[in-house]
Design an enzyme around this catalytic site. Structure first.
Site, PDB file in Angstrom:
ATOM      1  N   HIS A  58       0.828  -1.215   0.000  1.00 51.46           N
ATOM      2  CA  HIS A  58       0.000   0.000   0.000  1.00 51.46           C
ATOM      3  C   HIS A  58       0.862   1.264   0.000  1.00 51.46           C
ATOM      4  CE1 HIS A  58      -3.596  -2.340   0.661  1.00 51.46           C
ATOM      5  NE2 HIS A  58      -3.071  -2.910   1.727  1.00 51.46           N
ATOM      6  N   HIS A 220      -8.737  -3.763  -0.850  1.00 54.11           N
ATOM      7  CA  HIS A 220      -8.273  -5.074  -1.291  1.00 54.11           C
ATOM      8  C   HIS A 220      -9.236  -5.666  -2.309  1.00 54.11           C
ATOM      9  CE1 HIS A 220      -6.655  -4.521   2.841  1.00 54.11           C
ATOM     10  NE2 HIS A 220      -5.551  -4.892   2.234  1.00 54.11           N
TER      11      HIS A 220
END
Length: 332
Positions: A58, A220
């Site tokens: 991320h 996600h």
């Protein structure tokens, strides 16, 4: 489609990116065993310290916000996976300089499992720790059931607020109270126009087709239930900002922070246009934007889209936000 990424062995992704982070920021951070990214000035900290955890993949979040006036230790898991509790316990022990530790956890299943196990062990060992959970995604649960909300980009300004309160010499209980007040007054919603892929396997998270976007998609690839045809920047912001303002019950005369967080494949051109739309929308409601962050803060590889965040601000929170900090990917 064959995956095209400039990597080496997929199993070494996290190890090598952390080595690169440390090499690129030798004045700010070091990486210790257990994938602990540590503020190099931690040893001199005479204050409450900040520890967080999360999977890699991320970037720049979460490890990119370790530094002075930000996170003291980030415990990094493998790609999109939480680290184990022992690494977090080690980090908390290392971080504690006699004033206690604020432990910031995003509301995702793996992170919460690790966070809860960590807190149980800390209690057994008599460690002075308070856990704060960020859970501001309005798309997957109502505010009345906020414990089911996912943690999105809101963790990053939370680090800044918490660290500034700690730097000001406040006690652990005071830092936690201020941080919780900020957390309780923030909200995020995301939109995706093109899905991400897993950097180790190339597997796509979803299939949005050539003409659709999905409002509410998680970081996600979790579904958000808001699939619709692509819209303009102004139209998209109107849908998203309307939901955020309603969720927080922000009214005319109030002050807010706005974050436009690119998800990995959204250009700065787009993000600035989206921020303009956000400010204009709020101005028309009599709401003043007093703080902002525009750019890639918490990404999902090459996902095209963005997360739109707002938070209600008061004078104390604004002062903490404006205090100086220095980290690899945010300096003020």
């Amino acid at each position: 489609m064959k995956m095209k990424k400039f990597i080496n062995s997929p199993e070494n992704l996290t190890k090598e990116l952390l080595e690169g982070l440390a090499l690129a920021n030798q004045d700010l951070v070091e990486v210790l065993p257990g994938n602990l990214v540590v503020n190099k000035k931690l040893k001199d900290a005479n204050r409450v310290t900040i520890v967080t955890l999360g999977g890699s993949g991320h970037e720049p979040a979460i490890e990119g916000f370790v530094g002075e006036g930000m996170v003291d230790i980030s415990v990094v898991g493998d790609v999109f996976a939480a680290p184990g509790p022992q690494a977090c316990i080690d980090a908390i022990k290392l971080a504690d300089k006699g004033h206690g530790v604020l432990f910031v956890v995003l509301n995702h299943a793996g992170d919460m499992l690790t966070g809860n196990l960590t807190m149980k062990e800390c209690a057994k060992q008599g460690l002075n720790v308070i856990k704060i959970v960020t859970q501001e995604d309005i798309s997957n649960a109502p505010r009345s059931n906020a414990d089911d909300r996912r943690g999105l980009v809101g963790c990053c300004p939370t680090y800044k607020i918490a660290a500034a309160a700690a730097k000001a010499g406040k006690s652990l209980e005071e830092v936690a109270e201020i941080t919780q007040r900020f957390v309780d007054n923030m909200a995020t919603i995301a939109v995706a126009a093109r899905e991400a892929t897993h950097p180790a396997t190339g597997a796509p998270f979803a299939d949005l087709g050539d003409e659709d976007m999905e409002i509410g998609m998680g970081q996600h690839g979790e579904g958000g239930g808001g699939r619709q045809k692509m819209k303009t920047a102004d139209e998209t912001i109107e849908i998203m900002m309307n939901a955020l303002v309603k969720d927080l019950d922000i009214t005319s005369g109030e002050k807010v922070m706005v974050i436009v967080n690119g998800s990995g494949a959204t250009t700065l051109m787009e993000m600035l246009i989206l921020y303009r739309s956000s400010v204009n929308y709020l101005k028309n409601l009599g709401i003043e934007v007093v703080a902002n962050w525009v750019g890639e803060v918490l990404t999902v590889q090459e996902q095209a889209g963005f997360q739109l965040f707002i938070a209600r601000m008061d004078d104390e929170l604004l002062g903490l936000w404006n205090s100086p900090c220095k980290s690899p990917y945010y300096t003020k």
